[in-house]
Scaffold this active site. Structure first.
Site, short mmCIF file in Angstrom:
data_model
loop_
_atom_site.label_atom_id
_atom_site.label_comp_id
_atom_site.label_asym_id
_atom_site.label_seq_id
_atom_site.Cartn_x
_atom_site.Cartn_y
_atom_site.Cartn_z
N GLU A 40 73.66 1.05 39.89
CA GLU A 40 73.69 1.94 38.74
C GLU A 40 75.07 2.55 38.51
O GLU A 40 75.51 2.68 37.38
CB GLU A 40 72.64 3.05 38.89
CG GLU A 40 71.20 2.57 38.79
CD GLU A 40 70.90 1.86 37.47
OE1 GLU A 40 71.62 2.08 36.48
OE2 GLU A 40 69.95 1.08 37.44
N TYR A 122 71.17 10.06 33.61
CA TYR A 122 70.72 8.68 33.54
C TYR A 122 70.56 8.08 34.92
O TYR A 122 69.50 7.52 35.27
CB TYR A 122 71.67 7.80 32.70
CG TYR A 122 71.33 6.35 32.99
CD1 TYR A 122 70.16 5.80 32.48
CD2 TYR A 122 72.08 5.59 33.89
CE1 TYR A 122 69.76 4.52 32.82
CE2 TYR A 122 71.69 4.31 34.24
CZ TYR A 122 70.54 3.79 33.70
OH TYR A 122 70.13 2.53 34.06
N ASP A 140 69.31 5.00 28.95
CA ASP A 140 70.65 4.41 28.87
C ASP A 140 70.90 4.01 27.42
O ASP A 140 70.05 4.17 26.55
CB ASP A 140 70.75 3.20 29.80
CG ASP A 140 70.16 1.96 29.16
OD1 ASP A 140 69.02 2.07 28.67
OD2 ASP A 140 70.81 0.92 29.14
N CYS A 193 67.94 -6.58 20.70
CA CYS A 193 68.21 -5.41 19.85
C CYS A 193 69.62 -4.90 20.14
O CYS A 193 69.84 -3.78 20.54
CB CYS A 193 67.17 -4.32 20.14
SG CYS A 193 67.15 -2.96 18.96
N CYS A 200 66.94 -9.72 15.04
CA CYS A 200 65.62 -9.22 14.65
C CYS A 200 64.61 -10.36 14.41
O CYS A 200 63.40 -10.16 14.59
CB CYS A 200 65.73 -8.36 13.40
SG CYS A 200 66.76 -6.89 13.63
N CYS A 203 62.78 -10.89 17.54
CA CYS A 203 62.36 -9.69 18.28
C CYS A 203 60.83 -9.59 18.33
O CYS A 203 60.16 -9.69 17.30
CB CYS A 203 62.92 -8.43 17.62
SG CYS A 203 62.47 -6.93 18.52
#
Length: 296
Positions: A40, A122, A140, A193, A200, A203
């Site tokens: 992370e 986060y 995030d 995305c 799209c 998606c």
DNA sequence: AACACGGGGTG
DNA sequence: CACCCAGTGTT
């Protein structure tokens, strides 16, 4: 957003994730809080493709929080070289040392994680969720964008909407399976995305996406009021990076010989940069010479 | 709220 | 060149 729609969106995203998710990422096949924390921190403002090889090397060299804590900070910075934001390396090691002292290891409780240096909202939520399977929102940039578009009909995740986004993201969380859900939203944001040129057509959420339904309204143009940014080579950031690279290769060094290796335009500010780097715990000064922290 | 903080990849 | 990327800390 109606409850029934949220639950359909959840299921659709889950189906998509099981087929299209990035399940092979090495930090996803472990629940070791230390390993997840390393990933992370490396991933803060840094792409997956750049982190992947470096993560493997790091874990091989320092497989535990204890081993990282015992290393010299200079060694840690050298291993970090090229990833950028060197403070992250210093803070990661400090976090390991502090966590061992205060908690006996890297915790998975969000509140405890939040006390560690370099661990913000986060990262604390991410470690709690991905390593500890805790039900908490890890917002995030990817998840924020997916939520902004799909649920709120906004083109981008704007700062003023942060709280709204967090609430919407929380409402979207499943009762169980939070970890997979958020990893799924993250993957959707990273691969479909996307910030620019979103796909799209493919998606899985396109029939429920409020942003798509609204005709994909553009984001407000960036507030171009500022003067054009200086070329990167002439920024303090670039000079600091150069100094760290110089000291990683050869130290200790007097300030004058460090300055001599910098581009002309940065030489007169070398002293200032060194002081700032020292303030960040990246370099130290002993007997008229500079070196990476703990290297002298 | 606005900046500083790296560096590489992409259009 | 401009924008983007699994953000955090300081002012």
């Amino acid at each position: 957003m109606a409850t029934v729609e949220l639950s359909r969106l959840r299921r659709t995203l889950g189906r998509w994730y099981r087929v299209n998710g990035r399940h092979d990422l090495p930090w996803r096949t472990t629940r070791d809080p230390y390993a997840v924390l390393v990933s992370e921190v490396m991933l803060q403002q840094t792409q997956v493709s750049r982190v992947h090889p470096r993560y493997e090397t790091w874990l091989k060299r320092w497989p535990t929080a204890e081993s990282l804590a015992e290393a010299t900070t200079g060694t840690v910075i050298r291993e970090w070289a090229g990833l950028g934001y060197n403070r992250r390396a210093v803070n990661l090691q400090r976090a390991a040392r502090e966590a061992l002292e205060k908690f006996g290891g890297i915790p998975t409780e969000e509140a405890k994680l939040l006390t560690l240096p370099g661990v913000g909202p986060y990262t604390a939520a991410a470690v709690a969720c991905f390593a500890g399977d805790k039900r908490t929102v890890a917002l995030d940039t990817n998840i924020a964008r997916v939520v902004a578009r799909t649920l709120l009909g906004e083109a981008t995740a704007r700062v003023p909407h942060k709280q709204k986004l967090k609430e919407a993201a929380k409402a979207w969380l499943p009762k169980r399976g939070t970890r997979a859900h958020q990893l799924a939203a993250m993957d959707l944001g990273a691969t479909v995305c996307k910030a620019s040129s979103p796909a799209c057509e493919i998606c899985p959420l396109k029939s429920d996406c409020t942003w798509l339904a609204a005709g994909q309204p553009e984001a407000d143009p960036t507030p171009n009021g500022k003067v054009t940014a200086a070329p990167f080579k002439s920024t303090a950031r670039f000079a600091r990076g150069q100094i760290v690279a110089i000291l990683a290769k050869d130290s200790p060094l007097p300030a004058s010989s460090i300055a001599a290796q910098l581009p002309e335009e940065h030489q007169e500010n070398c002293g200032r940069y060194l002081e700032a780097l020292a303030g960040d715990g990246i370099v130290t000064f002993r007997k008229e010479h500079w070196g990476l922290a703990e290297d002298l």
